[in-house]
Write a protein that holds these residues in place. Sequence first.
Motif, PDB file in Angstrom:
ATOM      1  N   LYS A  46      -1.815   1.401  11.328  1.00  0.00           N
ATOM      2  CA  LYS A  46      -1.721   2.547  10.426  1.00  0.00           C
ATOM      3  C   LYS A  46      -0.424   2.514   9.641  1.00  0.00           C
ATOM      4  CE  LYS A  46      -1.898   7.613  10.388  1.00  0.00           C
ATOM      5  NZ  LYS A  46      -2.057   8.846  11.218  1.00  0.00           N
ATOM      6  N   ARG A  47       0.680   2.242  10.309  1.00  0.00           N
ATOM      7  CA  ARG A  47       1.979   2.172   9.642  1.00  0.00           C
ATOM      8  C   ARG A  47       2.017   1.008   8.657  1.00  0.00           C
ATOM      9  NH1 ARG A  47       5.599   4.735   7.397  1.00  0.00           N
ATOM     10  NH2 ARG A  47       5.191   6.257   9.066  1.00  0.00           N
ATOM     11  N   VAL A  48       1.474  -0.132   9.063  1.00  0.00           N
ATOM     12  CA  VAL A  48       1.450  -1.304   8.181  1.00  0.00           C
ATOM     13  C   VAL A  48       0.656  -0.995   6.917  1.00  0.00           C
ATOM     14  CG1 VAL A  48       0.672  -3.696   7.932  1.00  0.00           C
ATOM     15  CG2 VAL A  48       1.763  -2.950  10.066  1.00  0.00           C
ATOM     16  N   ASN A  49      -0.477  -0.327   7.072  1.00  0.00           N
ATOM     17  CA  ASN A  49      -1.324   0.005   5.915  1.00  0.00           C
ATOM     18  C   ASN A  49      -0.649   0.989   4.958  1.00  0.00           C
ATOM     19  OD1 ASN A  49      -3.426  -1.660   6.764  1.00  0.00           O
ATOM     20  ND2 ASN A  49      -4.452  -0.032   7.883  1.00  0.00           N
ATOM     21  N   ILE A  50       0.292   1.752   5.449  1.00  0.00           N
ATOM     22  CA  ILE A  50       1.055   2.655   4.588  1.00  0.00           C
ATOM     23  C   ILE A  50       2.040   1.858   3.724  1.00  0.00           C
ATOM     24  CG2 ILE A  50       2.829   4.471   4.590  1.00  0.00           C
ATOM     25  CD1 ILE A  50       1.457   5.622   7.088  1.00  0.00           C
ATOM     26  N   VAL A  51       2.583   0.818   4.311  1.00  0.00           N
ATOM     27  CA  VAL A  51       3.632   0.027   3.655  1.00  0.00           C
ATOM     28  C   VAL A  51       3.090  -1.010   2.681  1.00  0.00           C
ATOM     29  CG1 VAL A  51       5.372  -1.757   4.134  1.00  0.00           C
ATOM     30  CG2 VAL A  51       5.351   0.369   5.465  1.00  0.00           C
ATOM     31  N   THR A  52       1.971  -1.625   3.024  1.00  0.00           N
ATOM     32  CA  THR A  52       1.532  -2.813   2.277  1.00  0.00           C
ATOM     33  C   THR A  52       1.058  -2.593   0.835  1.00  0.00           C
ATOM     34  OG1 THR A  52      -0.585  -2.652   3.486  1.00  0.00           O
ATOM     35  CG2 THR A  52       1.029  -4.263   4.271  1.00  0.00           C
ATOM     36  N   PRO A  53       0.520  -1.448   0.447  1.00  0.00           N
ATOM     37  CA  PRO A  53       0.116  -1.328  -0.961  1.00  0.00           C
ATOM     38  C   PRO A  53       1.237  -1.628  -1.948  1.00  0.00           C
ATOM     39  CG  PRO A  53      -0.875   0.434   0.299  1.00  0.00           C
ATOM     40  CD  PRO A  53       0.075  -0.263   1.226  1.00  0.00           C
ATOM     41  N   ALA A  54       2.402  -1.042  -1.760  1.00  0.00           N
ATOM     42  CA  ALA A  54       3.534  -1.306  -2.653  1.00  0.00           C
ATOM     43  C   ALA A  54       4.029  -2.738  -2.496  1.00  0.00           C
ATOM     44  CB  ALA A  54       4.665  -0.322  -2.366  1.00  0.00           C
ATOM     45  N   LEU A  55       4.028  -3.219  -1.264  1.00  0.00           N
ATOM     46  CA  LEU A  55       4.475  -4.588  -1.000  1.00  0.00           C
ATOM     47  C   LEU A  55       3.574  -5.606  -1.699  1.00  0.00           C
ATOM     48  CD1 LEU A  55       6.379  -6.492   0.618  1.00  0.00           C
ATOM     49  CD2 LEU A  55       4.703  -6.387   2.478  1.00  0.00           C
ATOM     50  N   PHE A  56       2.267  -5.435  -1.571  1.00  0.00           N
ATOM     51  CA  PHE A  56       1.323  -6.363  -2.193  1.00  0.00           C
ATOM     52  C   PHE A  56       1.316  -6.234  -3.714  1.00  0.00           C
ATOM     53  CE2 PHE A  56      -1.434  -6.198   1.902  1.00  0.00           C
ATOM     54  CZ  PHE A  56      -0.558  -7.074   2.519  1.00  0.00           C
ATOM     55  N   ARG A  57       1.606  -5.050  -4.199  1.00  0.00           N
ATOM     56  CA  ARG A  57       1.674  -4.852  -5.653  1.00  0.00           C
ATOM     57  C   ARG A  57       2.825  -5.653  -6.258  1.00  0.00           C
ATOM     58  NH1 ARG A  57       3.689   0.607  -6.321  1.00  0.00           N
ATOM     59  NH2 ARG A  57       5.702  -0.481  -6.161  1.00  0.00           N
ATOM     60  N   ASP A  58       3.964  -5.645  -5.609  1.00  0.00           N
ATOM     61  CA  ASP A  58       5.144  -6.294  -6.171  1.00  0.00           C
ATOM     62  C   ASP A  58       5.365  -7.715  -5.667  1.00  0.00           C
ATOM     63  OD1 ASP A  58       5.550  -3.953  -7.526  1.00  0.00           O
ATOM     64  OD2 ASP A  58       7.098  -3.194  -6.165  1.00  0.00           O
ATOM     65  N   PHE A  59       4.678  -8.063  -4.573  1.00  0.00           N
ATOM     66  CA  PHE A  59       4.759  -9.432  -4.033  1.00  0.00           C
ATOM     67  C   PHE A  59       3.333  -9.921  -3.779  1.00  0.00           C
ATOM     68  CE2 PHE A  59       8.606  -7.194  -2.935  1.00  0.00           C
ATOM     69  CZ  PHE A  59       9.629  -8.117  -3.190  1.00  0.00           C
ATOM     70  N   PRO A  60       2.558 -10.166  -4.835  1.00  0.00           N
ATOM     71  CA  PRO A  60       1.138 -10.461  -4.688  1.00  0.00           C
ATOM     72  C   PRO A  60       0.801 -11.886  -4.243  1.00  0.00           C
ATOM     73  CG  PRO A  60       1.744 -10.504  -6.991  1.00  0.00           C
ATOM     74  CD  PRO A  60       2.963 -10.042  -6.253  1.00  0.00           C
ATOM     75  N   ALA A  61       1.791 -12.749  -4.191  1.00  0.00           N
ATOM     76  CA  ALA A  61       1.522 -14.142  -3.829  1.00  0.00           C
ATOM     77  C   ALA A  61       2.757 -14.746  -3.173  1.00  0.00           C
ATOM     78  CB  ALA A  61       1.135 -14.937  -5.076  1.00  0.00           C
ATOM     79  N   PRO A  62       2.602 -15.868  -2.466  1.00  0.00           N
ATOM     80  CA  PRO A  62       3.744 -16.487  -1.779  1.00  0.00           C
ATOM     81  C   PRO A  62       4.918 -16.786  -2.711  1.00  0.00           C
ATOM     82  CG  PRO A  62       1.696 -17.506  -1.074  1.00  0.00           C
ATOM     83  CD  PRO A  62       1.341 -16.599  -2.204  1.00  0.00           C
TER      84      PRO A  62
END
Length: 229
Positions: A46-62
């Motif tokens: 649950k905590r990870v899912n709160i964090v990852t949207p912004a993370l994946f938006r700004d870091f979408p690839a390796p």
Amino acid sequence: MRKKERFDALISYFTESHPEPETELHYENPFQLLVAVVLSAQCTDKRVNIVTPALFRDFPAPEYLAVSSFDELAPYIKSISYPNNKTKHLLGLGKMLVEDFNSEVPATVEELQKLPGVGRKTANVIASVIYNLPTMAVDTHVFRVSKRIGLVTQTAKTPLEVEKQLVRHIPEDLIPKAHHWLILHGRYVCLARKPKCEKCDLTSFCRFYEKKMKAEKLAESLAKDSDRR
């Protein structure tokens, strides 16, 4: 009840009641799942899912992680457990994916474990969920539930020992599903401190429940004997 009968009963129940279990981590591609699983170590989905949207938006690839810095990445995961170590892991993971794996998530447990922050459990999750390989990730839920039910011996002291015993008795094509069955059962029913036995559908073949009932009957019998005196 013999061990094979417990496995057969478990598989029969979940195949009917929960035929297509899935991870509760949110992701759209293998890279995102890899990042999410690394973050989920000793942290709730649950905590990870709160964090990852912004993370994946700004870091979408390796590539984005590979050229980032600690100070740039750390604020995105500051609410995750062990944020400093995980920030370092993600930065190293991004670089290694780009430099050694052509920005692709490896498909074998051995190669996955070369990545920073990726142990056997994480590697097994990726291999199972993304590549549908017969790998069994043993986290605290799987470890606890499999021992309580009686799927593995009480002498199994490590995740690897539990993993080996589980995959020995579960058909290969069902191992990826069984991983989720056990995790979700441990997360919502077979809780660590106070298992919800009254809501559990596995009590007919659960060794823990069997012992619990015997103990309660013995206590009841002793109480009655005491009253008669």
